[in-house]
Design an enzyme around this catalytic site. Structure first.
Site, PDB file in Angstrom:
ATOM      1  N   SER A   1      -6.270 -12.656   3.524  1.00 57.33           N
ATOM      2  CA  SER A   1      -5.466 -11.844   2.618  1.00 57.33           C
ATOM      3  C   SER A   1      -5.263 -10.453   3.210  1.00 57.33           C
ATOM      4  O   SER A   1      -5.779 -10.146   4.283  1.00 57.33           O
ATOM      5  CB  SER A   1      -6.148 -11.758   1.247  1.00 57.33           C
ATOM      6  OG  SER A   1      -7.410 -11.135   1.360  1.00 57.33           O
ATOM      7  N   TYR A   2      -4.564  -9.606   2.484  1.00 52.95           N
ATOM      8  CA  TYR A   2      -4.211  -8.278   3.006  1.00 52.95           C
ATOM      9  C   TYR A   2      -5.470  -7.506   3.380  1.00 52.95           C
ATOM     10  O   TYR A   2      -6.383  -7.349   2.555  1.00 52.95           O
ATOM     11  CB  TYR A   2      -3.408  -7.517   1.958  1.00 52.95           C
ATOM     12  CG  TYR A   2      -2.753  -6.271   2.484  1.00 52.95           C
ATOM     13  CD1 TYR A   2      -1.801  -6.345   3.488  1.00 52.95           C
ATOM     14  CD2 TYR A   2      -3.091  -5.013   1.991  1.00 52.95           C
ATOM     15  CE1 TYR A   2      -1.197  -5.200   3.983  1.00 52.95           C
ATOM     16  CE2 TYR A   2      -2.488  -3.866   2.472  1.00 52.95           C
ATOM     17  CZ  TYR A   2      -1.547  -3.975   3.477  1.00 52.95           C
ATOM     18  OH  TYR A   2      -0.944  -2.842   3.972  1.00 52.95           O
ATOM     19  N   PRO A   3      -5.553  -7.007   4.639  1.00 55.17           N
ATOM     20  CA  PRO A   3      -6.822  -6.425   5.107  1.00 55.17           C
ATOM     21  C   PRO A   3      -7.024  -4.954   4.764  1.00 55.17           C
ATOM     22  O   PRO A   3      -8.065  -4.403   5.107  1.00 55.17           O
ATOM     23  CB  PRO A   3      -6.730  -6.618   6.634  1.00 55.17           C
ATOM     24  CG  PRO A   3      -5.270  -6.538   6.925  1.00 55.17           C
ATOM     25  CD  PRO A   3      -4.566  -7.109   5.733  1.00 55.17           C
TER      26      PRO A   3
ATOM     27  N   SER B   1      -0.516 -10.283  -1.879  1.00 51.99           N
ATOM     28  CA  SER B   1      -1.754  -9.944  -1.171  1.00 51.99           C
ATOM     29  C   SER B   1      -2.070 -10.896  -0.033  1.00 51.99           C
ATOM     30  O   SER B   1      -2.995 -10.647   0.726  1.00 51.99           O
ATOM     31  CB  SER B   1      -2.930  -9.922  -2.155  1.00 51.99           C
ATOM     32  OG  SER B   1      -2.747  -8.913  -3.118  1.00 51.99           O
TER      33      SER B   1
ATOM     34  N   ASP C   1       0.861  -1.174   0.000  1.00 51.71           N
ATOM     35  CA  ASP C   1       0.000   0.000   0.000  1.00 51.71           C
ATOM     36  C   ASP C   1       0.902   1.229   0.000  1.00 51.71           C
ATOM     37  O   ASP C   1       2.132   1.115  -0.065  1.00 51.71           O
ATOM     38  CB  ASP C   1      -0.957  -0.003   1.198  1.00 51.71           C
ATOM     39  CG  ASP C   1      -0.234  -0.102   2.533  1.00 51.71           C
ATOM     40  OD1 ASP C   1       1.017   0.003   2.555  1.00 51.71           O
ATOM     41  OD2 ASP C   1      -0.895  -0.290   3.568  1.00 51.71           O
TER      42      ASP C   1
END
Length: 1005
Positions: free
Chosen positions: A335-337, A153, A119
């Site tokens: 997975s990526y939150p 991810s 991110d």
């Protein structure tokens, strides 16, 4: 052999990635800082054999701050912070020595692979890591590429190996957008916060917060809460009337009919309609209809929707829910939150995660049926281009995760299964009736196919009464027609879920920062979290927002911040220059700041109505060194705070019984009783008191819940863990058990007990009815001295008691000294109110006492009472507490170390001589003749507390019972026993000057 350095964002993430890439054949060792491990293995990279070193950072390596003098509130005009004040990057956590650690591990490496979170913040950390390691890495030859970026991810074998196979480059534009946001928030927030705090804290004595902060995102967030509060206050209920009819469907059943006019606001007109229908004996069927409808399955799960559901249905605060989700991600369960996307790409393997759940005891049948019959493609949502929606990546059970992690994982998994299920289909039947001239109707629903509601039962269609089979022209007997009087009701206070929706709608914050902003307005005491996780503004929050509206509405409205967020997104996309955006935005806010300063009287008028002026607050305590008149001691902290329901002050020593209301859990009908959840914003602000850390006057709370890890007292049984948790504390304090918030509550009458919310009270009678609200934290109101003649205010140390110190005066400014104490088990020291707020020496810090003062001749200073280097922290000095006799104490002036010594001694003095072995100051002790430990009935002895064998037996090292930040040391060990206070050999530290000339030289130079 070449070396490849790989860096992840968290130590647990580094371990998981290294285990996957090395297939379990790796060696691990602790790094330089003792926090981050290094995992090493051999493999191939770019077709060559290499040695891999996988390590991590702990979040941001660097943080942005102002240079030197610009951090001193009293010496810098806040307006200078917008443009003139230079900024610098500092280590985010100096104790971790992260830059040095990265340089040590990166020295001699040929390539670096960045495994930071994918991110914008992760991209920013990438360049912080590169700034540290690139200067010490081997130089590239012939334009060879040395920096790589892995994008992933989830922490699964497939995703990690795929990321390693398609390495890219870090995105510099996204990193610049984060730099711009950090600088904007720092400059704007600090300027407004410093001005507001200095202006109002110096005028009013009962403000509800020690820091009156402003934030470009925080303030609009507060504005939403106050806007709803204003609607509630200005709401005027109106009376209306409705007609309700009841007809007999058959002998055993009747139907309630709804009036087609819905309601009327004139009683005479309602009465007229009632008179026209009440004489009718039959209701005639005018029309019937049956229509098949569908309830759509949910969109794929993104961060904002997860936080909304966690707050509204699981009872978890946004920040706590985000922390729990990150923990599940690093453990490989989801997975990526952090994602804004609600659309799965066409290439996403939906059957893979679904197969992982095929043997789960809770939903195996549903999953197997979907796999056998074929999954339904998820609905098309929003593709933000960042990460796929939040998806469960491997199966887990409640026993494996436990508590809140399981509840959040369960919801994420059920939501994912629902997205690939079919819509819920049902048949809606409607019958229209005529009774006289008026029309009525009734509706019934029958489920045809439950679809996704089978896995999400709380979303199921409400089962309504089945309707009889009727045809047009049929008649049913009228049993009753009556008129009901009702009133319109005001809206309720915003829930966290509703606030998150508003923030997302208006572009306030990002999916990652929304929980932080909500947590900030709670910690600043601008709002309190009530039952149902509703946010009720405090007086301070209301006055601030109304003041902003009165001066400049754009400071609190979401429009200007939303525009700034759009500009920051353009920087991340490479479509805007970050320097131009930064300069333009700062120029706008600088103009607003100057107008705000000129118009502050408008907000001050509102403050006068809600808060008391300093001159009318407090009681005389000590004399001012300027006018020699008494200053008033304003002591508004340490009380019981305010009631979350009434807003009034909680009376100390009152009998308070608080119950934590359990939010409605959509899955509660299916499961046994669940534990409640931590309230998020409250969790991070509850300090903890251990059994040895209970003292009157301490503002700490108690955690005594035996249900939570690390809180069960010895001797409590697993069946009744709260049985031995009845403790005597200051009567003005109460708390909730933070880890299991909702199931256990701490009750205060004359004792504090950990009370199981649904199984009875421990050590007391159970109240007849639980309270409908939860208690709030005691307010962080600052204690201070105010001189009304000079119109000066002096902040004092918090979380302790203040009293006059023998009417002694400071030799520098003639102010009378006061004594701060944290209680009999804590520490105490004198301080000068003026020196504490205006440090007289170059190396002195604001807020320090005489135990850190370097004055060479003052009898209360460090120079006269200092003994030697602290045995635990590197920067502290052990200082004699001259007020502690006959139970003498020596305490560190930086950390929480306290040495109890020489009990019942008549007098203890610090000698001018030093120990030849450790260079610590010697102590002259006069013992009581009846209780003297000296041989031969001696009463006087001079020696070193570290080296003297007689003194070693009389010293017991402990930790002070204090929560004040300046007394929090890195160590958390308990007493180390008698005779073990010797300073480690060779440990550097501060030394007392050996003679007066050296002291004077250090003082003046």
């Amino acid at each position: 052999m070449r070396t490849v350095l790989m860096v992840a964002e968290k130590p647990s993430l580094a371990q998981s990635i290294a285990r996957i890439l090395s297939r379990g054949s790796m060696s691990s060792r602790k790094g330089l800082n003792g926090t981050c491990s290094v995992h090493e293995y051999t493999g191939t990279f770019a077709g060559q054999p290499v040695r891999f070193k996988m390590t991590s950072v702990c979040g941001h390596v660097m943080t942005l701050d102002f240079l030197g003098k610009y951090n001193k509130w009293d010496k810098v005009d806040p307006a200078e912070l917008f443009s003139q004040a230079p900024t610098e990057k500092k280590e985010a956590n100096p104790k971790l020595n992260m830059v040095k650690f990265l340089q040590v591990e990166g020295r001699g490496c040929d390539h670096v692979v960045l495994w930071l979170d994918c991110d914008k913040e992760g991209e920013n950390i990438c360049f912080e890591v590169l700034d540290a390691v690139l200067p010490v890495m081997n130089q590239a030859h012939g334009g060879e590429k040395t920096v790589f970026r892995a994008r992933f991810s989830s922490i699964t074998d497939t995703d990690i190996c795929a990321a390693m196979a398609r390495l890219g480059e870090p995105d510099h534009n996204e990193a610049l957008s984060v730099d711009a946001r950090q600088e904007l928030d720092l400059r704007i927030g600090c300027a407004f916060t410093r001005f507001q705090t200095k202006y109002f804290q110096g005028k009013y004595g009962n403000l509800d917060s020690s820091l009156i902060s402003f934030g470009p995102c925080q303030t609009p967030t507060l504005g939403f809460c106050v806007e709803r509060h204003d609607k509630i206050q200005s709401f005027k209920p109106e009376t209306y009337w409705v007609l309700q009819a009841k007809v007999d469907a058959d002998k055993d059943r009747s139907l309630l009919l709804d009036w087609d006019r819905v309601r009327v606001f004139d009683r005479e007109i309602a009465q007229m309609f009632l008179n026209m229908t009440r004489l009718e004996k039959e209701a005639q069927v005018e029309a019937t209809s049956k229509k098949e409808k569908a309830k759509q399955r949910p969109l794929a799960l993104n961060t904002v929707e997860m936080l909304r559901v966690a707050s509204s249905s699981l009872g978890m605060g946004p920040q706590h829910a985000m922390q729990t989700a990150e923990r599940l991600y690093t453990q490989g369960y989801i997975s990526y939150p952090r994602t804004e996307t609600t659309h799965y790409p066409e290439s996403f393997d939906l059957r893979g995660p679904l197969r992982q759940q095929a043997n789960h005891p809770c939903w195996a049948d549903t999953v197997r049926r979907l796999l056998a019959e074929g999954i339904n493609r998820p609905r098309k949502g929003h593709d933000a281009g960042d990460h796929p929606p939040i998806t469960p990546m491997k199966s887990a059970t409640e026993a494996e995760l436990g508590g809140e992690a399981w509840r959040l994982y369960e919801y994420i998994t059920r939501h994912f299964i629902a997205t690939v299920s079919h819509d819920c289909r049902y048949l809606q039947s409607t019958i229209s009736f005529r009774i006289g001239p008026e029309r009525f109707s009734c509706t019934g629903k029958t489920v045809i196919s439950p679809g996704f509601t089978e896995i999400m039962p709380w979303q199921s269609v409400a089962l309504e009464e089945s309707l009889p089979t009727c045809q047009r022209g049929d008649t049913l007997a009228v049993a009753e027609v009556k008129m009901l009087e009702k009133q319109t009701s005001p809206p309720d206070y915003l829930t966290e879920a509703e606030l998150i929706t508003l923030m997302e709608k208006h572009g306030i914050g990002t999916d990652a920062s929304i929980p932080v902003h909500i947590n900030n307005i709670c910690q600043r005491n601008y709002v309190v979290v009530e039952s149902g996780r509703r946010l009720k503004p405090t007086n301070l929050g209301i006055v601030l927002v109304h003041g902003y509206y009165k001066i400049d509405a754009e400071l609190v409205q979401p429009t200007i911040r939303s525009a700034v967020e759009r500009q920051l997104n353009l920087i991340a996309q490479g479509r805007a220059d970050h320097r131009q955006v930064l300069g333009h935005t700062l120029d706008i806010f600088k103009r607003k700041f100057h107008y705000f300063v000129d118009s502050i009287a408008g907000m001050d008028e509102l403050m006068e109505v809600s808060f008391s002026p300093l001159a009318a607050t407090g009681k005389p305590l000590s004399r001012c060194g300027k006018c020699h008149r008494f200053m008033k001691f304003i002591q508004v902290g340490g009380g019981g705070g305010r009631c979350a329901q009434t807003g009034g002050p909680a009376t100390p020593r009152a009998s308070l019984q608080a119950w934590a209301a359990m939010p409605a859990d959509p899955t509660a009908a299916r499961r046994p009783q669940q534990r409640g959840s931590c309230p998020g914003p409250l969790a991070s602000t509850f300090p903890v008191v251990t059994r040895t850390n209970l003292c009157a006057g301490s503002s700490a709370f108690v955690r005594v819940c035996g249900e939570c890890p690390g809180t069960r007292w010895p001797g409590s049984s697993p069946e009744r863990p709260w049985q031995r948790s009845v403790l005597q504390v200051a009567h003005s304090h109460f708390a909730l058990c933070v880890p299991c918030y909702g199931r256990y509550t701490l009750r205060l009458t004359r004792h504090v007990s950990c009370v199981p919310g649904r199984t009875g009270w421990a050590g007391g009678s159970r109240p007849q009815q639980p309270r409908a609200h939860t208690p709030t934290l005691p307010q962080a109101k600052p204690s201070r001295l105010h001189c009304s003649h000079c119109d000066e205010t002096y902040t004092l140390p918090q979380n302790g008691t203040i009293k006059l110190y023998k009417e002694l005066r400071c030799p520098l400014d003639d102010f009378e000294l006061v004594l701060w104490s944290s209680g009999s088990r804590g520490k105490s020291y004198p301080l000068c109110p003026y020196c504490s707020n205006h440090p007289p020496f170059r190396d002195a810090k604001k807020g320090t006492g005489c135990n850190e003062c370097s004055h060479p001749t003052c009898p209360h200073s460090l120079s006269m009472l200092g003994i030697g280097q602290c045995v635990e922290c590197e920067s502290g000095v052990l200082v004699l507490d001259p007020t502690s006799g006959p139970k003498w104490r020596v305490a560190c002036n930086r950390c929480s170390v306290v040495a109890h010594c020489f009990e019942n001694a008549h007098r203890v003095r610090v000698s001018a001589d030093t120990c030849g072995a450790c260079e610590a100051a010697l102590l002259d002790v006069d013992f009581n003749k009846a209780k003297s430990p000296l041989p031969g009935d001696g009463t006087q002895h001079t020696g070193c507390v570290f080296c003297d064998p007689i003194f070693q037996e009389l010293v017991e090292l402990k930790h002070a019972a204090s929560c004040h930040p300046m007394h929090r040391g890195p160590g958390r060990r308990q007493g180390r026993g008698r005779g073990r206070g010797r300073r480690p050999a060779g440990k550097p530290g501060a030394r007392r000057p050996k003679d007066k000339m050296s002291a004077l030289a250090a003082y003046f130079v």
